[in-house]
Design an enzyme around this catalytic site. Structure first.
Site, PDB file in Angstrom:
ATOM      1  CE1 TYR A  56     -36.997 -12.897  25.473  1.00  0.00           C
ATOM      2  CE2 TYR A  56     -37.568 -12.482  27.765  1.00  0.00           C
ATOM      3  CZ  TYR A  56     -36.621 -12.726  26.793  1.00  0.00           C
ATOM      4  OH  TYR A  56     -35.301 -12.809  27.150  1.00  0.00           O
ATOM      5  CE  LYS A 110     -29.459 -14.595  11.343  1.00  0.00           C
ATOM      6  NZ  LYS A 110     -28.031 -14.620  10.977  1.00  0.00           N
ATOM      7  CG  ASP A 119     -25.089 -13.292  12.529  1.00  0.00           C
ATOM      8  OD1 ASP A 119     -25.452 -12.147  12.195  1.00  0.00           O
ATOM      9  OD2 ASP A 119     -25.017 -14.240  11.719  1.00  0.00           O
ATOM     10  CG  ASP A 158     -32.140 -11.852  27.668  1.00  0.00           C
ATOM     11  OD1 ASP A 158     -31.815 -11.306  28.743  1.00  0.00           O
ATOM     12  OD2 ASP A 158     -32.193 -13.088  27.515  1.00  0.00           O
ATOM     13  CG  ASP A 215     -26.544 -11.587  30.030  1.00  0.00           C
ATOM     14  OD1 ASP A 215     -27.384 -10.704  30.305  1.00  0.00           O
ATOM     15  OD2 ASP A 215     -26.474 -12.672  30.640  1.00  0.00           O
TER      16      ASP A 215
END
Ligand code: IPM
Ligand code: MG
Length: 344
Positions: free
Chosen positions: A130, A179, A210, A234, A238
Protein backbone atom coordinates in the site's frame (compact mmCIF):
# COMPACT_ATOMS: atom_id res chain seq x y z
CA UNK A 1 -14.41 13.00 39.28
CA UNK A 2 -16.30 11.99 36.15
CA UNK A 3 -13.95 11.00 33.36
CA UNK A 4 -14.37 12.79 30.06
CA UNK A 5 -13.14 11.47 26.73
CA UNK A 6 -12.77 13.37 23.46
CA UNK A 7 -13.87 11.54 20.33
CA UNK A 8 -12.96 12.76 16.85
CA UNK A 9 -15.83 11.50 14.70
CA UNK A 10 -15.05 11.12 11.00
CA UNK A 11 -18.22 9.75 9.37
CA UNK A 12 -16.82 10.03 5.82
CA UNK A 13 -19.28 8.98 3.13
CA UNK A 14 -22.10 6.60 2.26
CA UNK A 15 -23.38 4.53 5.18
CA UNK A 16 -20.45 5.89 7.22
CA UNK A 17 -22.69 8.81 8.22
CA UNK A 18 -25.52 6.63 9.51
CA UNK A 19 -23.45 4.03 11.32
CA UNK A 20 -21.30 6.62 13.11
CA UNK A 21 -24.39 8.59 14.19
CA UNK A 22 -26.10 5.42 15.40
CA UNK A 23 -23.01 4.32 17.32
CA UNK A 24 -22.53 7.71 18.97
CA UNK A 25 -26.16 7.74 20.14
CA UNK A 26 -25.67 4.32 21.74
CA UNK A 27 -22.32 5.37 23.24
CA UNK A 28 -23.85 8.46 24.88
CA UNK A 29 -26.37 6.20 26.59
CA UNK A 30 -23.76 3.75 27.84
CA UNK A 31 -21.69 6.71 29.08
CA UNK A 32 -24.59 7.88 31.24
CA UNK A 33 -25.05 4.37 32.57
CA UNK A 34 -21.39 3.99 33.48
CA UNK A 35 -20.76 7.53 34.62
CA UNK A 36 -18.33 8.94 32.09
CA UNK A 37 -18.65 11.75 29.55
CA UNK A 38 -18.05 11.81 25.82
CA UNK A 39 -17.21 15.02 23.99
CA UNK A 40 -17.63 14.53 20.24
CA UNK A 41 -16.11 16.74 17.53
CA UNK A 42 -16.74 16.09 13.85
CA UNK A 43 -14.15 16.18 11.09
CA UNK A 44 -14.35 15.72 7.33
CA UNK A 45 -12.41 13.15 5.32
CA UNK A 46 -12.64 11.61 1.84
CA UNK A 47 -14.76 13.05 -0.97
CA UNK A 48 -16.57 15.55 1.27
CA UNK A 49 -13.23 16.90 2.48
CA UNK A 50 -11.95 17.13 -1.07
CA UNK A 51 -14.95 19.18 -2.17
CA UNK A 52 -14.61 21.53 0.78
CA UNK A 53 -10.82 21.83 1.19
CA UNK A 54 -9.27 20.38 -1.96
CA UNK A 55 -7.69 17.64 0.18
CA UNK A 56 -8.93 14.16 1.15
CA UNK A 57 -7.33 14.46 4.59
CA UNK A 58 -7.17 18.19 5.43
CA UNK A 59 -4.92 19.67 8.10
CA UNK A 60 -7.94 20.71 10.20
CA UNK A 61 -9.05 17.06 10.43
CA UNK A 62 -5.55 15.95 11.28
CA UNK A 63 -5.41 18.56 14.10
CA UNK A 64 -8.78 17.47 15.44
CA UNK A 65 -7.64 13.85 15.53
CA UNK A 66 -4.39 14.63 17.32
CA UNK A 67 -6.31 16.30 20.16
CA UNK A 68 -8.72 13.39 20.64
CA UNK A 69 -8.56 10.31 22.86
CA UNK A 70 -9.85 8.21 19.99
CA UNK A 71 -11.02 8.49 16.38
CA UNK A 72 -14.34 6.96 15.37
CA UNK A 73 -14.30 6.43 11.63
CA UNK A 74 -17.21 5.68 9.26
CA UNK A 75 -16.23 4.84 5.68
CA UNK A 76 -14.72 6.48 2.60
CA UNK A 77 -14.82 5.37 -1.03
CA UNK A 78 -11.36 6.67 -1.85
CA UNK A 79 -8.82 9.10 -0.48
CA UNK A 80 -7.95 10.11 3.05
CA UNK A 81 -7.87 6.78 4.86
CA UNK A 82 -4.33 5.68 4.04
CA UNK A 83 -3.01 9.18 4.81
CA UNK A 84 -4.75 9.11 8.19
CA UNK A 85 -3.32 5.68 9.06
CA UNK A 86 0.16 6.78 8.03
CA UNK A 87 0.00 10.17 9.77
CA UNK A 88 -0.52 8.62 13.21
CA UNK A 89 1.56 5.51 12.49
CA UNK A 90 -1.37 3.19 13.18
CA UNK A 91 0.68 0.10 12.36
CA UNK A 92 -1.42 -2.33 14.41
CA UNK A 93 -4.77 -3.28 12.95
CA UNK A 94 -6.78 -5.65 15.14
CA UNK A 95 -9.75 -7.36 13.50
CA UNK A 96 -11.55 -9.80 15.79
CA UNK A 97 -13.85 -12.37 14.21
CA UNK A 98 -16.03 -14.06 16.77
CA UNK A 99 -19.16 -16.05 16.12
CA UNK A 100 -22.31 -14.71 17.77
CA UNK A 101 -24.27 -17.88 18.67
CA UNK A 102 -27.70 -16.49 17.67
CA UNK A 103 -26.33 -15.74 14.18
CA UNK A 104 -24.81 -19.17 13.53
CA UNK A 105 -27.25 -19.81 10.67
CA UNK A 106 -26.20 -16.61 8.83
CA UNK A 107 -22.90 -18.00 7.64
CA UNK A 108 -22.58 -19.87 4.38
CA UNK A 109 -20.58 -22.50 6.29
CA UNK A 110 -22.16 -25.34 8.22
CA UNK A 111 -22.89 -24.47 11.87
CA UNK A 112 -20.82 -27.35 13.31
CA UNK A 113 -17.73 -25.91 11.59
CA UNK A 114 -18.36 -22.52 13.16
CA UNK A 115 -19.33 -23.02 16.79
CA UNK A 116 -16.78 -21.33 19.01
CA UNK A 117 -14.83 -19.66 16.20
CA UNK A 118 -12.84 -16.82 17.77
CA UNK A 119 -10.06 -15.43 15.59
CA UNK A 120 -8.02 -12.27 15.96
CA UNK A 121 -6.47 -10.92 12.77
CA UNK A 122 -3.42 -8.76 13.42
CA UNK A 123 -2.78 -6.84 10.20
CA UNK A 124 0.21 -4.58 9.57
CA UNK A 125 -1.33 -1.30 8.42
CA UNK A 126 1.22 1.34 7.44
CA UNK A 127 3.65 -0.42 5.14
CA UNK A 128 3.86 -3.14 2.49
CA UNK A 129 2.42 -2.79 -0.99
CA UNK A 130 0.00 0.00 0.00
CA UNK A 131 2.90 2.34 0.72
CA UNK A 132 5.83 1.10 -1.40
CA UNK A 133 7.21 2.79 -4.52
CA UNK A 134 4.53 2.93 -7.19
CA UNK A 135 3.79 4.55 -10.48
CA UNK A 136 3.08 4.15 -14.15
CA UNK A 137 5.65 4.11 -16.92
CA UNK A 138 6.28 3.17 -20.48
CA UNK A 139 9.06 1.17 -22.12
CA UNK A 140 9.64 -0.77 -25.31
CA UNK A 141 7.09 -3.42 -24.31
CA UNK A 142 4.29 -0.96 -23.58
CA UNK A 143 2.67 0.99 -20.76
CA UNK A 144 3.00 -0.53 -17.30
CA UNK A 145 2.14 0.05 -13.66
CA UNK A 146 3.79 -1.08 -10.43
CA UNK A 147 3.27 -1.16 -6.67
CA UNK A 148 6.13 -2.42 -4.55
CA UNK A 149 5.69 -4.69 -1.54
CA UNK A 150 8.50 -3.52 0.70
CA UNK A 151 8.96 -4.13 4.44
CA UNK A 152 11.79 -3.17 6.74
CA UNK A 153 12.67 -6.10 8.98
CA UNK A 154 11.90 -3.90 12.01
CA UNK A 155 8.39 -3.25 10.68
CA UNK A 156 7.71 -6.97 10.54
CA UNK A 157 9.25 -7.48 13.96
CA UNK A 158 7.25 -4.74 15.66
CA UNK A 159 3.93 -6.12 14.41
CA UNK A 160 5.11 -9.65 15.28
CA UNK A 161 5.69 -8.48 18.85
CA UNK A 162 2.06 -7.30 19.10
CA UNK A 163 0.68 -10.50 17.57
CA UNK A 164 2.79 -12.69 19.87
CA UNK A 165 1.63 -10.78 22.95
CA UNK A 166 -2.00 -11.19 21.83
CA UNK A 167 -1.51 -14.92 21.22
CA UNK A 168 0.10 -15.33 24.63
CA UNK A 169 -2.91 -13.68 26.28
CA UNK A 170 -5.31 -15.88 24.28
CA UNK A 171 -4.90 -19.54 23.30
CA UNK A 172 -1.21 -19.46 22.42
CA UNK A 173 -1.30 -20.14 18.66
CA UNK A 174 0.04 -17.61 16.17
CA UNK A 175 -0.45 -18.38 12.47
CA UNK A 176 1.75 -16.27 10.22
CA UNK A 177 0.53 -15.53 6.68
CA UNK A 178 3.38 -15.43 4.18
CA UNK A 179 4.16 -16.15 0.52
CA UNK A 180 7.82 -17.11 0.80
CA UNK A 181 7.66 -19.64 -2.06
CA UNK A 182 7.19 -16.70 -4.44
CA UNK A 183 8.39 -13.70 -2.38
CA UNK A 184 11.54 -14.99 -0.59
CA UNK A 185 12.89 -11.54 0.22
CA UNK A 186 10.05 -10.99 2.67
CA UNK A 187 11.02 -13.63 5.27
CA UNK A 188 8.08 -13.26 7.67
CA UNK A 189 8.64 -16.75 9.16
CA UNK A 190 12.27 -16.17 10.15
CA UNK A 191 11.65 -12.68 11.53
CA UNK A 192 8.60 -13.68 13.57
CA UNK A 193 10.46 -16.72 14.92
CA UNK A 194 13.30 -14.45 16.07
CA UNK A 195 10.89 -12.32 18.10
CA UNK A 196 9.10 -15.46 19.31
CA UNK A 197 12.23 -16.47 21.28
CA UNK A 198 10.82 -14.18 23.96
CA UNK A 199 7.46 -15.99 23.85
CA UNK A 200 8.22 -19.65 24.58
CA UNK A 201 4.57 -20.43 25.35
CA UNK A 202 3.33 -19.31 21.93
CA UNK A 203 3.32 -21.80 19.06
CA UNK A 204 4.27 -20.09 15.79
CA UNK A 205 2.68 -21.68 12.74
CA UNK A 206 3.84 -20.22 9.41
CA UNK A 207 1.32 -20.79 6.61
CA UNK A 208 1.35 -19.89 2.93
CA UNK A 209 -1.34 -17.27 2.47
CA UNK A 210 -3.18 -19.15 -0.29
CA UNK A 211 -3.42 -22.26 1.87
CA UNK A 212 -4.41 -20.09 4.85
CA UNK A 213 -7.36 -18.69 2.86
CA UNK A 214 -8.53 -22.25 2.19
CA UNK A 215 -7.98 -23.43 5.78
CA UNK A 216 -10.05 -20.49 7.07
CA UNK A 217 -13.02 -21.90 5.20
CA UNK A 218 -12.33 -25.61 5.79
CA UNK A 219 -11.41 -25.40 9.45
CA UNK A 220 -11.91 -21.94 10.99
CA UNK A 221 -12.01 -23.43 14.52
CA UNK A 222 -8.29 -24.17 14.21
CA UNK A 223 -7.20 -20.53 14.36
CA UNK A 224 -6.40 -18.23 17.26
CA UNK A 225 -4.30 -15.21 16.17
CA UNK A 226 -3.45 -14.67 12.49
CA UNK A 227 -0.63 -12.27 11.63
CA UNK A 228 -0.52 -10.82 8.13
CA UNK A 229 1.00 -7.97 6.16
CA UNK A 230 -1.13 -5.14 4.86
CA UNK A 231 -2.50 -6.65 1.64
CA UNK A 232 -2.88 -10.24 2.79
CA UNK A 233 -4.51 -9.02 6.02
CA UNK A 234 -7.01 -6.95 4.05
CA UNK A 235 -8.05 -9.90 1.93
CA UNK A 236 -8.07 -12.57 4.65
CA UNK A 237 -10.06 -10.47 7.10
CA UNK A 238 -12.95 -10.11 4.63
CA UNK A 239 -13.23 -13.91 4.80
CA UNK A 240 -14.03 -13.26 8.44
CA UNK A 241 -17.16 -11.46 7.25
CA UNK A 242 -18.24 -14.59 5.40
CA UNK A 243 -17.62 -16.70 8.52
CA UNK A 244 -19.78 -14.57 10.85
CA UNK A 245 -22.51 -14.09 8.26
CA UNK A 246 -22.20 -10.38 7.45
CA UNK A 247 -19.26 -8.08 7.03
CA UNK A 248 -21.53 -5.50 8.66
CA UNK A 249 -20.80 -7.09 12.04
CA UNK A 250 -17.05 -6.72 12.10
CA UNK A 251 -15.12 -3.92 13.77
CA UNK A 252 -11.47 -3.03 14.03
CA UNK A 253 -8.98 -1.00 16.01
CA UNK A 254 -5.91 0.64 14.46
CA UNK A 255 -3.33 1.56 17.05
CA UNK A 256 0.08 3.16 17.25
CA UNK A 257 2.95 2.53 19.64
CA UNK A 258 1.44 4.76 22.35
CA UNK A 259 -1.95 3.04 22.25
CA UNK A 260 -3.74 5.92 20.55
CA UNK A 261 -6.18 4.61 17.99
CA UNK A 262 -8.78 4.88 15.34
CA UNK A 263 -11.79 2.60 15.28
CA UNK A 264 -13.66 1.60 12.14
CA UNK A 265 -15.90 -1.12 10.81
CA UNK A 266 -14.22 -3.21 8.15
CA UNK A 267 -17.02 -2.72 5.62
CA UNK A 268 -17.05 0.09 3.03
CA UNK A 269 -19.45 2.91 2.07
CA UNK A 270 -22.18 0.62 0.60
CA UNK A 271 -23.52 3.32 -1.78
CA UNK A 272 -26.46 1.08 -2.81
CA UNK A 273 -28.07 1.37 0.64
CA UNK A 274 -26.61 4.70 1.82
CA UNK A 275 -29.05 7.22 3.26
CA UNK A 276 -31.88 4.66 3.44
CA UNK A 277 -31.76 3.84 7.16
CA UNK A 278 -30.90 0.22 6.30
CA UNK A 279 -27.24 -0.04 7.30
CA UNK A 280 -26.08 -2.33 10.08
CA UNK A 281 -24.33 -0.19 12.72
CA UNK A 282 -22.99 -3.21 14.65
CA UNK A 283 -19.57 -3.14 12.92
CA UNK A 284 -18.99 0.45 13.98
CA UNK A 285 -20.40 -0.33 17.42
CA UNK A 286 -18.01 -3.28 17.72
CA UNK A 287 -15.17 -0.88 16.84
CA UNK A 288 -16.38 1.60 19.45
CA UNK A 289 -16.34 -1.23 22.01
CA UNK A 290 -12.68 -1.75 21.19
CA UNK A 291 -12.13 1.97 21.84
CA UNK A 292 -13.82 1.75 25.24
CA UNK A 293 -11.77 -1.33 26.06
CA UNK A 294 -8.61 0.51 25.11
CA UNK A 295 -9.65 3.26 27.56
CA UNK A 296 -10.24 0.69 30.29
CA UNK A 297 -14.06 1.13 30.32
CA UNK A 298 -14.59 -2.63 30.51
CA UNK A 299 -17.91 -2.49 32.35
CA UNK A 300 -19.38 -0.35 29.56
CA UNK A 301 -18.13 -2.86 27.00
CA UNK A 302 -19.86 -5.68 28.94
CA UNK A 303 -23.14 -3.74 28.95
CA UNK A 304 -22.93 -3.18 25.21
CA UNK A 305 -22.12 -6.82 24.50
CA UNK A 306 -25.03 -7.95 26.66
CA UNK A 307 -27.42 -5.50 24.97
CA UNK A 308 -26.29 -6.64 21.53
CA UNK A 309 -26.57 -10.33 22.35
CA UNK A 310 -30.03 -9.87 23.87
CA UNK A 311 -31.32 -7.89 20.87
CA UNK A 312 -29.96 -10.43 18.40
CA UNK A 313 -31.22 -13.43 20.35
CA UNK A 314 -34.69 -11.83 20.31
CA UNK A 315 -34.47 -12.03 16.52
CA UNK A 316 -34.04 -8.39 15.53
CA UNK A 317 -32.10 -8.11 12.27
CA UNK A 318 -31.00 -5.34 9.96
CA UNK A 319 -31.55 -6.29 6.32
CA UNK A 320 -28.03 -7.71 5.79
CA UNK A 321 -28.87 -10.38 8.38
CA UNK A 322 -32.60 -10.82 7.81
CA UNK A 323 -33.56 -14.10 6.18
CA UNK A 324 -36.88 -15.45 7.38
CA UNK A 325 -40.26 -14.67 8.89
CA UNK A 326 -39.53 -15.61 12.50
CA UNK A 327 -37.08 -12.70 12.61
CA UNK A 328 -37.98 -9.02 12.91
CA UNK A 329 -36.55 -6.75 10.24
CA UNK A 330 -35.40 -3.42 11.71
CA UNK A 331 -33.97 -0.18 10.35
CA UNK A 332 -30.74 1.35 11.62
CA UNK A 333 -32.78 3.74 13.75
CA UNK A 334 -35.01 1.03 15.20
CA UNK A 335 -31.95 -0.97 16.19
CA UNK A 336 -30.58 2.09 17.99
CA UNK A 337 -33.90 2.46 19.88
CA UNK A 338 -33.63 -1.18 20.99
CA UNK A 339 -30.16 -0.49 22.38
CA UNK A 340 -31.38 2.60 24.21
CA UNK A 341 -34.10 0.55 25.89
CA UNK A 342 -31.67 -2.25 26.82
CA UNK A 343 -29.13 0.17 28.25
CA UNK A 344 -31.60 2.28 30.17
C1 IPM B 1 -10.06 -1.94 4.70
C2 IPM B 1 -10.36 -1.34 3.36
C3 IPM B 1 -9.22 -0.41 2.96
C4 IPM B 1 -7.94 -1.22 2.93
C5 IPM B 1 -9.46 0.32 1.63
C6 IPM B 1 -10.70 1.20 1.68
C7 IPM B 1 -8.26 1.14 1.20
O1 IPM B 1 -10.56 -2.36 2.43
O2 IPM B 1 -9.82 -1.17 5.66
O3 IPM B 1 -10.10 -3.16 4.84
O4 IPM B 1 -7.67 -1.93 1.96
O5 IPM B 1 -7.18 -1.13 3.89
MG1 MG C 1 -10.71 -4.33 3.28
Amino acid sequence: MTKEYQIAALPGEGIGLEVVEATLTILQQVAIKHDFKLQVDYGVIGQAAFQQYGSYFPESTSQLCSQADGILFGAVSRGGLLELRKKFDFFVNLRPVKIIPSLLDKSSLKSDRLAGVDILFVRELVSGIYFGASGRGEDALGNYGYHTMQYYDWQIKRIAEVALAKAKARRGLLTVAHKENALPHLPWTKLVEEVAQEYPDVIVEPMLVDNLAMQLIINPQHFDVILAGNLFGDILSDLGGALVGSIGLLGSASLNESGFGMYEAIHGTAPNIAGKNLANPLGTLASAMMMLEQWGEVAAVKSLQQARDTILSQGYRTQDLYSHGTETLVTTQELVELFLEELF
